[in-house]
Structures are given as structure tokens and as C-alpha cells.
Scaffold this active site. Structure first.
Site, mmCIF file in Angstrom:
data_model
loop_
_atom_site.group_PDB
_atom_site.id
_atom_site.type_symbol
_atom_site.label_atom_id
_atom_site.label_comp_id
_atom_site.label_asym_id
_atom_site.label_seq_id
_atom_site.Cartn_x
_atom_site.Cartn_y
_atom_site.Cartn_z
ATOM 1 N N TRP A 20 70.752 11.388 55.921
ATOM 2 C CA TRP A 20 69.775 12.464 56.090
ATOM 3 C C TRP A 20 69.017 12.238 57.401
ATOM 4 O O TRP A 20 68.595 11.121 57.687
ATOM 5 C CB TRP A 20 68.804 12.491 54.892
ATOM 6 C CG TRP A 20 67.726 13.507 55.098
ATOM 7 C CD1 TRP A 20 67.832 14.854 54.928
ATOM 8 C CD2 TRP A 20 66.395 13.260 55.549
ATOM 9 N NE1 TRP A 20 66.654 15.466 55.258
ATOM 10 C CE2 TRP A 20 65.746 14.506 55.642
ATOM 11 C CE3 TRP A 20 65.685 12.108 55.895
ATOM 12 C CZ2 TRP A 20 64.420 14.647 56.050
ATOM 13 C CZ3 TRP A 20 64.366 12.233 56.311
ATOM 14 C CH2 TRP A 20 63.748 13.487 56.373
ATOM 15 N N ARG B 246 64.268 14.443 44.570
ATOM 16 C CA ARG B 246 63.272 15.418 45.032
ATOM 17 C C ARG B 246 62.739 16.238 43.841
ATOM 18 O O ARG B 246 62.600 17.447 43.920
ATOM 19 C CB ARG B 246 63.856 16.348 46.086
ATOM 20 C CG ARG B 246 62.811 16.929 47.017
ATOM 21 C CD ARG B 246 63.320 18.136 47.799
ATOM 22 N NE ARG B 246 62.390 18.508 48.853
ATOM 23 C CZ ARG B 246 62.346 19.691 49.440
ATOM 24 N NH1 ARG B 246 63.192 20.634 49.098
ATOM 25 N NH2 ARG B 246 61.473 19.954 50.375
ATOM 26 N N TRP C 161 70.811 29.071 52.561
ATOM 27 C CA TRP C 161 71.238 28.542 51.249
ATOM 28 C C TRP C 161 71.130 27.022 51.304
ATOM 29 O O TRP C 161 71.969 26.363 51.921
ATOM 30 C CB TRP C 161 72.668 28.998 50.973
ATOM 31 C CG TRP C 161 73.240 28.640 49.643
ATOM 32 C CD1 TRP C 161 73.371 27.394 49.113
ATOM 33 C CD2 TRP C 161 73.795 29.543 48.676
ATOM 34 N NE1 TRP C 161 73.964 27.460 47.875
ATOM 35 C CE2 TRP C 161 74.235 28.776 47.578
ATOM 36 C CE3 TRP C 161 73.962 30.926 48.627
ATOM 37 C CZ2 TRP C 161 74.847 29.338 46.465
ATOM 38 C CZ3 TRP C 161 74.570 31.491 47.511
ATOM 39 C CH2 TRP C 161 75.006 30.704 46.438
ATOM 40 N N ASP C 162 70.128 26.489 50.649
ATOM 41 C CA ASP C 162 69.834 25.057 50.738
ATOM 42 C C ASP C 162 70.382 24.316 49.513
ATOM 43 O O ASP C 162 70.717 24.937 48.480
ATOM 44 C CB ASP C 162 68.307 24.880 50.838
ATOM 45 C CG ASP C 162 67.906 23.626 51.603
ATOM 46 O OD1 ASP C 162 68.758 22.742 51.794
ATOM 47 O OD2 ASP C 162 66.727 23.536 51.996
ATOM 48 N N TYR C 163 70.431 22.985 49.598
ATOM 49 C CA TYR C 163 71.016 22.149 48.532
ATOM 50 C C TYR C 163 70.523 20.729 48.786
ATOM 51 O O TYR C 163 71.052 20.031 49.641
ATOM 52 C CB TYR C 163 72.536 22.265 48.651
ATOM 53 C CG TYR C 163 73.363 21.495 47.659
ATOM 54 C CD1 TYR C 163 73.686 22.028 46.414
ATOM 55 C CD2 TYR C 163 73.862 20.244 47.989
ATOM 56 C CE1 TYR C 163 74.485 21.325 45.526
ATOM 57 C CE2 TYR C 163 74.659 19.536 47.103
ATOM 58 C CZ TYR C 163 74.965 20.087 45.873
ATOM 59 O OH TYR C 163 75.773 19.391 44.998
ATOM 60 N N ASN C 164 69.473 20.331 48.084
ATOM 61 C CA ASN C 164 68.697 19.174 48.538
ATOM 62 C C ASN C 164 68.881 17.874 47.779
ATOM 63 O O ASN C 164 67.993 17.008 47.833
ATOM 64 C CB ASN C 164 67.214 19.545 48.573
ATOM 65 C CG ASN C 164 66.888 20.302 49.849
ATOM 66 O OD1 ASN C 164 67.145 19.811 50.937
ATOM 67 N ND2 ASN C 164 66.378 21.506 49.716
ATOM 68 N N ASP D 29 67.871 18.058 59.401
ATOM 69 C CA ASP D 29 66.424 18.294 59.305
ATOM 70 C C ASP D 29 65.688 17.648 60.461
ATOM 71 O O ASP D 29 64.518 17.910 60.678
ATOM 72 C CB ASP D 29 65.887 17.717 57.987
ATOM 73 C CG ASP D 29 66.068 18.684 56.837
ATOM 74 O OD1 ASP D 29 66.508 19.828 57.086
ATOM 75 O OD2 ASP D 29 65.788 18.307 55.689
HETATM 76 C C1 DGJ Z 1 65.520 21.158 53.460
HETATM 77 C C2 DGJ Z 1 65.894 21.995 54.643
HETATM 78 O O1 DGJ Z 1 66.839 21.342 55.423
HETATM 79 C C3 DGJ Z 1 64.633 22.331 55.417
HETATM 80 O O2 DGJ Z 1 64.942 23.013 56.599
HETATM 81 C C4 DGJ Z 1 63.769 23.156 54.524
HETATM 82 O O3 DGJ Z 1 64.406 24.373 54.229
HETATM 83 C C5 DGJ Z 1 63.452 22.409 53.243
HETATM 84 N N1 DGJ Z 1 64.652 21.921 52.608
HETATM 85 C C6 DGJ Z 1 62.692 23.272 52.272
HETATM 86 O O4 DGJ Z 1 62.510 22.698 51.062
#
Ligand code: DGJ
Length: 740
Positions: free
Chosen positions: A196, A441, A475-478, A546
């Protein structure tokens, strides 16, 4: 019966190349050799004396009629290495005496695990060749498919495994393909690793006997390894010279690529589903279509390899292929406001963004449910009335009135335990019954393999896009998977989650795009955690990291472009000092770093002064003059910022992008720090028309060096251009326009 998703995806992946020449695929019945030609490449394999498919050639395009040797099994090497292992195969079953990576490994219900695949028949339809293999005894069939892009010579390979026996079987390992390089010992392997906020570090290492594994066991592509490789023969420091074989696996779930050099110095690369924890039960009559593994060859070095991949992605992979629209200049609110979004504050930012030439305004996380922090709200996709009392419409209208279109952040595959959705459906997440559910998270992963979860996710997104004038979804995926159980299905079907989750993800994206054809989508996974040629079939751009530090980004972007086109690579200009390294840089430096792909602004514009706005407006206008060249042109890395995957970069970085018709070039040059007063290295441009005249235009306010106003392409490529970069974190940029 083949699942709907498998059938659609396999067809979409392999159909669609229009052959330039009638004979792109030929079969010589006398020698039993198949030959596939495209671009500057020939690929050939034959049916050997044992009826196995055996590679015979992959490299520079041969002349029509050139002799291609008939395939024949190699002798073994002593009694310890039988011909099964010493003879390279196109798609080897694990059986007989195979000690190298199999393409397919199956366990039958009677405990039999021997699989030996022999040629049965083949069909050639246009530019697609399908060869049917069958186990020597059991009714297990494999259709191995080949389709070469006639322009780039990039070959797509995949397999469909079919159970025609009367009992279920379990696929324990399934690759899309095995690639074989000419025997040799002077190879170097290029791979990319990351984490990351530190994605895409390039590593170059000598290849030697043994196995090298690239993989993700995380349920998705992952930040840690790119599903990409390149192998150079006789590596030199010239980016644009030498033989290179490369490949990219189009799969966004757990994956694995193994690179093996065997005892005879034969090099094979096998890639597909990650066999770790894999076990796909195939009932009688069912089939499984693997992802596609794309491979290519060039004589033009690692630079040429990436240019071919870029062209291939733009024309054959991206949803808007063959002519994707250039990425608009965006504003994204995340770094400015984080979760603290509101109608008034976003409108104020939108006004400022419009004033500098931004074309798309994107509201990031925080607009929905009870989302005040990352502890709650994921899964509840209704507009938060405290933040947007009248819904999103007033903000969207305002954004439109300012001349921009509107984009919105979503993270559809996740749920916070503190959400209405989780309280109602705790069984919807990946989990093993009775075991802890590990949060990342503060969130859990919805099991998209479940039909009800798939329907919910498609349903809320469809409603969101139907009810609001939205041009773009981020479209995020954390997080990655933990406890990947699927208790709702029978124990022996649970491991299908690795395939069905990703197929359903693709299916949702595909259906959404069909129903809302004007909506563009960005793939983001906490930055570049889900970038691969599979997701790129359904998404128009990606968020590479990020980490928005403009110097770190030079390294990340440099690595990114080995596998992916700058046409999908977004970069934002954010605040200085940045949160990542507390490094201070000028607005100009930050813009030039971000202008090498799709440009965005993510700074808090409320903190900018008039000079910052003026610089931004000027550079955005300059960017619009070169963005087609930067995004869709041919990239040359004149000076790479990478120091072989180390955490520190080199002192300089220079990229040059040349439009496909060679009418324009854009050059971006950066200096980390001067030392001992040494001058900036002379630049020698590449890829221009030597006979044409080109006029120089500095994109920055002042000249970055003493260069002529007009000169020939030959001059710009040969004279050695001196830039006057000196100091710390300096940058300059210019473009050359062909004089008509
Ligand atoms: C992770 C993304 O990479 C960021 O740019 C942002 O959208 C955050 N999530 C938001 O929670």
C-alpha cells in the site's frame, strides 16, 4: 453446463480480433504444426509423437514458408527426469512423470489423480484457434484457445475444461497457459512488487534454474505483485533494444505466475488461478473457462514491450476500445475533506475547480449512510441527509452549471459491521461458521459469489445511476480477504468462491456498463491493489496509489507503465507538504509529475493563493494540448527514476511521449537534487520522424534550457539537449509540434 459468466467472459476475452491476413493461423498437416502470425511476431506449436501439444517457436515474425520443426518429445535426462518433464508442453496435465508446474491438476472421486492430455482435434475461426485435448482415458476435455492481435502480435491464451464423465471431479490447479521461451541461460526476469502506498517497484534479476513465484492469495490482484512479467535476453541498459518476452494475466482474483528454468535450461511461464486453497468442483456436464493470459514478444527492448502492451490495452482491452476517450481533468475531494463532505463545502470546491479548467468533479467517501469515519456506514448506500439534505441533485446541478460532469465514490463489495446492512444480513460476508471475522479498516468483505449479494450490489448501483446524473464511479476496495468461507453452499463447493466472486464482480460491471453506457468507472483498491488486464476490460482508468507525493509518484508511475498504459493512470496534484513524506514541492513540480497520465487535482483549493490558481490554470491548459499524446502515445523512458526496486529513486526522471502519427512529443524532466554542481544529463529524444521539423514550446512559464525553436526530428534525437535543472525537486516540460 458452462456458467453464464464463464461463457460470456471467455468469449469476450478471445473474440473480436479482425484478422488482417487470411492466414493469421495456419496448420501444416504434414508436420502437424500450427503457426500464428500477427504484428512482428510468429508463434508456433505442434502435435508431437505422443500426441502432446509442444511449443516449437515464439519470437520475431518469420517469413512465409520458413521451416518450422515438427514437434518431437525430448529424451529424458537419466532415470530421474522423464520425457514428460523434459519436453515442454503447451498445456500439460499433472500426470505420468511431470515435475514442473502443470497447467491442470484434477482429483477424480475414485482417488485417481493422473491426467495426460492428448490432441483430439482443432478448429480455426478467423483469428481464433481452438485445439481440443482429452485425457488418454477419461472423458475430460480441454479446449485450449489462441487469439493473436494482428496489430501488436499480443497473443491471448486460455482454456475451457469440460467434465464429460459421469461423476464430479475437483480441479485443484488450472492455468490459462504455459509459455515457453527458447532454451538459453542469458535471461533476466523483470517483475514488480509493492505494498500500500508503494506500488510497482521494478526488479530485474538473472534467471537461473529453479522456480520463481509471483502471486496473490488475497482474493484480489493485490498491491504486492503485479500479474505481469518480462524476460529479457542478453539484458542491456538500453530500454529500447533487445529481445523481450512479456505477459500479463487478466484476472482480478487470487492468481499465480510461475517462472521456471529447468535442468535443460528451458524456460517456462505458467499462469492462472492461484492453486493455493483452490478446489473447483466440476459436476458432470459442467465446464470452467480460465482467465486469459496475454503474451507478447518484441525486439525493441523492455521499452518496446511496454509500448506494445499499451497499444494492446488501448485498442483491445479497455471498455471503450479501440478508441478510448482521453481521461478528463478531474477534481477529487478526498484529501481535502476526507469524510467531512457536505453540499455547501463541495459546491465551494467545485467553483474553484471549475475556475482552473477541471472537467469532472468527484465526491469521494463520506456521502452515504452514517459514514462519519471509516467505522460505520459501508453497505448503506442512501444519501446522508445531514450532509446532503436535498439529496445529491443540488450539488450535481451546480457541478453541471459550472461546466463539469459529476462523479461519485463507492465501495460496493464491503460492509462495516456498524451498518444496517450487516445487522440485517450478517451471513452475507465471507466467513467460516463459528469462527472470528477479522476486520480490516473496520470492514468485512461481502461474499459477491452469493447470488443475493450480487443482486443487492447490482441493484443499489443501478438505482444510484438511474436516479442521479452521474458520469463516473470511483469503485474502491479497501481490504483483502480473510476467512474465505461460503457456508451457504455444500462443503465441497465452497472453494468455488475464488472464481465465482470475481466472475460476479465482472458480471456486475459489465451489466452496469450495458445499462448505463455513458458512465465511466475507475478501479481503485486503496490505490493500486486491483490493477490487471481483467478489471481493465470493465474500467476506464485506475488509481495507481494512495501515495500522492509527487516525487514518490515518479517511481510508482514509472513502474506502473511497464505493464499498463498511461491512458488509465490517474494522478492528483495534492497539498504540500504532503501527508506521506512531509516533503515540500512547488505547485508546478506537482503538476508536472501528475501530467504524465490522467491529470487530477486533489488539493484543498480553499488553501490556495492567486498564484497557485494562475499556475494551475496555465498548466491544465497546457496539459489539454498534450493529453492525447501522453495518454495514447508511445512512451519512452529517457531516464528511469527506478534503482531496481530499492525504496530510493535515482536523481533524475525523464519521460517522452510521442503521438502515434509522430506529429507531437511531450517531454517531462525531473531532478531530485543536484550534487557537486554536476549538469543535468543530456537528453536524446526517441521515436520522432527524423525528416520532419518540430517546433519547441515550453509548458512551464519559463524555458527549462537553451534549446532551438525549430529543428528536425533527427536533431532532437541526436544533438543532446541540455536542460538547466539545478537545485532540489526541480522540473520542466516541453512539447514539440511537427511543423506542417
Ligand atoms: C482509498 C482510496 O484509495 C482513496 O483515494 C480514498 O477514496 C479512500 N479510500 C476513501 O475511503
Amino acid at each position: 453446463m458452462k456458467s453464464f459468466a464463464s461463457a460470456v467472459l471467455a468469449a469476450a476475452a478471445l473474440a473480436g480480433f479482425t484478422a488482417h491476413a487470411q492466414d493469421a493461423v495456419t496448420y501444416d498437416a504434414a508436420t502437424k504444426v500450427f503457426r500464428i502470425d500477427g504484428g512482428q511476431v510468429t508463434y508456433a506449436f505442434g502435435v508431437n509423437d505422443l500426441d502432446e501439444l509442444q511449443p516449437v517457436y515464439w519470437g520475431a515474425k518469420l517469413v512465409t514458408g520458413d521451416p518450422l520443426p515438427a514437434a518431437h518429445t525430448n529424451e529424458g535426462h537419466a532415470s530421474f527426469d522423464l520425457p514428460t518433464s523434459t519436453t515442454p508442453q503447451e498445456f500439460a496435465g499433472w500426470g505420468a512423470g511431470l515435475y514442473l508446474e502443470p497447467a491442470l491438476k484434477i482429483t477424480f472421486p475414485d482417488g485417481n489423480r493422473d491426467l495426460v492430455l492428448h490432441y483430439v482435434s482443432h478448429t480455426i475461426e478467423g483469428s481464433t484457434l481452438t485445439v481440443r485435448l482429452k485425457d488418454i482415458e477419461r472423458e475430460v476435455f480441454v479446449d485450449v484457445r489462441y487469439a493473436m492481435d494482428p496489430a501488436t502480435g499480443v497473443l491471448g491464451r486460455s482454456a475451457v475444461i469440460e467434465n464429460k464423465t459421469t461423476t464430479p471431479l475437483v480441479i485443484e490447479q488450472a492455468a490459462a497457459a504455459t509459455w515457453t521461451l527458447p532454451q538459453g541461460t542469458n535471461y533476466t526476469l523483470d517483475t514488480m512488487t509493492g505494498r500500500w502506498a508503494g506500488e510497482d517497484a521494478l526488479h530485474t534479476e538473472p534467471l537461473h534454474q529453479g522456480e520463481r513465484v509471483l502471486e496473490s492469495r488475497r482474493g484480489s490482484t493485490g498491491h504486492q505483485n503485479d500479474p505481469w512479467f518480462a524476460i529479457e535476453r542478453a539484458h542491456t541498459n538500453d530500454q529500447d533494444a533487445g529481445d523481450v518476452w512479456f505477459g500479463a494475466l487478466a484476472w482480478s482474483g487470487s492468481w499465480r505466475i510461475t517462472i521456471e528454468q529447468d535442468l535443460l535450461n528451458q524456460v517456462r511461464v505458467t499462469g492462472g488461478y492461484n492453486p493455493f486453497d483452490f478446489g473447483y468442483k466440476l459436476a458432470p456436464g459442467e465446464s470452467l473457462a480460465t482467465p486469459v493470459f496475454y503474451g507478447g514478444y518484441t525486439h525493441d527492448g523492455i521499452g518496446g514491450a511496454s509500448r506494445l502492451l499499451h497499444r494492446f490495452e488501448l485498442t483491445q482491452i479497455l471498455p471503450q476500445r479501440p478508441h478510448p476517450k482521453p481521461r478528463p481533468v478531474i477534481y477529487n475531494s478526498w484529501e481535502a475533506t476526507e469524510f467531512n463532505v457536505s453540499e455547501a463545502a463541495q459546491e465551494a470546491l467545485a467553483e474553484k475547480a471549475a475556475s482552473i479548467g477541471v472537467e469532472r468533479f468527484v465526491v469521494d467517501d463520506g456521502w452515504f449512510g452514517q459514514r462519519k469515519t471509516d467505522h460505520a456506514g459501508l453497505g448503506d448506500w442512501y444519501v446522508n441527509k445531514d450532509k446532503f439534505p436535498n439529496g445529491l441533485k443540488p450539488l450535481i446541478d451546480k457541478v453541471h452549471a459550472l461546466g463539469m460532469d459529476f462523479g461519485l465514490w463507492v465501495e460496493p463489495e464491503m460492509v462495516n459491521p456498524d451498518s444496517d446492512l450487516y445487522r440485517k444480513h450478517p451471513d452475507w460476508v465471507l466467513n467460516f461458521t463459528g469462527r472470528p471475522r477479522t476486520e480490516g479498516r473496520n470492514q468485512l468483505v461481502l461474499n459477491l459469489a452469493r447470488p443475493d449479494v450480487r443482486a443487492y450490489v447490482f441493484g443499489f448501483l443501478d438505482k444510484l445511476l438511474t436516479g442521479n446524473d452521474i458520469a463516473f464511479l470511483k469503485w474502491d476496495y479497501n481490504r483483502n480477504w480473510s476467512e474465505p468461507g461460503w457456508p451457504a453452499v455444500a462443503a465441497d463447493e465452497q472453494k468455488q468462491v475464488y472464481v465465482k466472486y470475481t466472475e460476479n464482480l465482472y458480471g456486475i460491471l459489465k451489466e452496469l456498463r450495458e445499462k448505463h453506457p455513458n458512465v465511466e468507472i475507475e478501479s481503485c483498491s486503496g490505490g493500486g491493489g486491483r490493477v490487471d488486464l481483467g478489471i481493465l476490460r470493465y474500467t476506464d482508468e485506475v488509481w495507481p496509489s494512495d501515495n500522492t507525493d509527487p516525487y514518490d509518484r515518479l517511481l510508482i508511475q514509472d513502474g506502473f507503465t511497464y505493464a499498463y498504459t498511461p491512458g488509465v493512470m490517474m494522478a492528483w496534484v495534492t497539498d504540500s507538504p504532503g501527508w506521506m513524506n512531509r516533503r515540500t514541492t512547488t505547485v508546478e513540480y506537482r503538476f508536472l509529475s501528475s501530467m504524465q497520465g490522467g491529470l487530477g487535482v486533489g488539493a484543498n483549493l480553499n488553501h490556495w493563493g492567486p498564484e497557485d490558481f494562475a499556475t494551475a490554470k496555465h498548466l491544465i491548459a497546457e496539459y489539454k494540448q498534450v493529453r492525447e499524446t501522453v495518454q495514447h502515445g508511445d512512451l519512452y523512458r529517457l531516464v528511469s527514476p527506478q534503482t531496481n526496486g530499492e525504496q530510493s529513486g535515482s536523481e533524475q526522471s525523464v519521460t517522452e511521449s510521442v503521438s502515434p502519427d509522430k506529429s507531437q512529443a511531450a517531454v517531462f524532466a525531473f531532478l531530485h537534487s543536484s550534487t557537486q554542481g554536476y549538469p543535468y544529463p543530456l537528453l536524446y529524444l526517441r521515436g520522432l520522424d527524423p525528416h520532419a521539423q518540430y517546433r519547441l514550446h515550453w509548458m512551464t512559464g519559463k524555458p527549462g534550457g537553451q534549446l532551438p525553436e525549430v529543428a528536425s526530428g533527427q536533431y532532437w534525437m541526436s544533438a543532446g539537449l541540455a536542460l538547466n535543472l539545478i537545485g532540489d525537486f526541480q522540473a520542466t516540460a516541453f512539447r514539440l509540434d511537427k511543423v506542417q
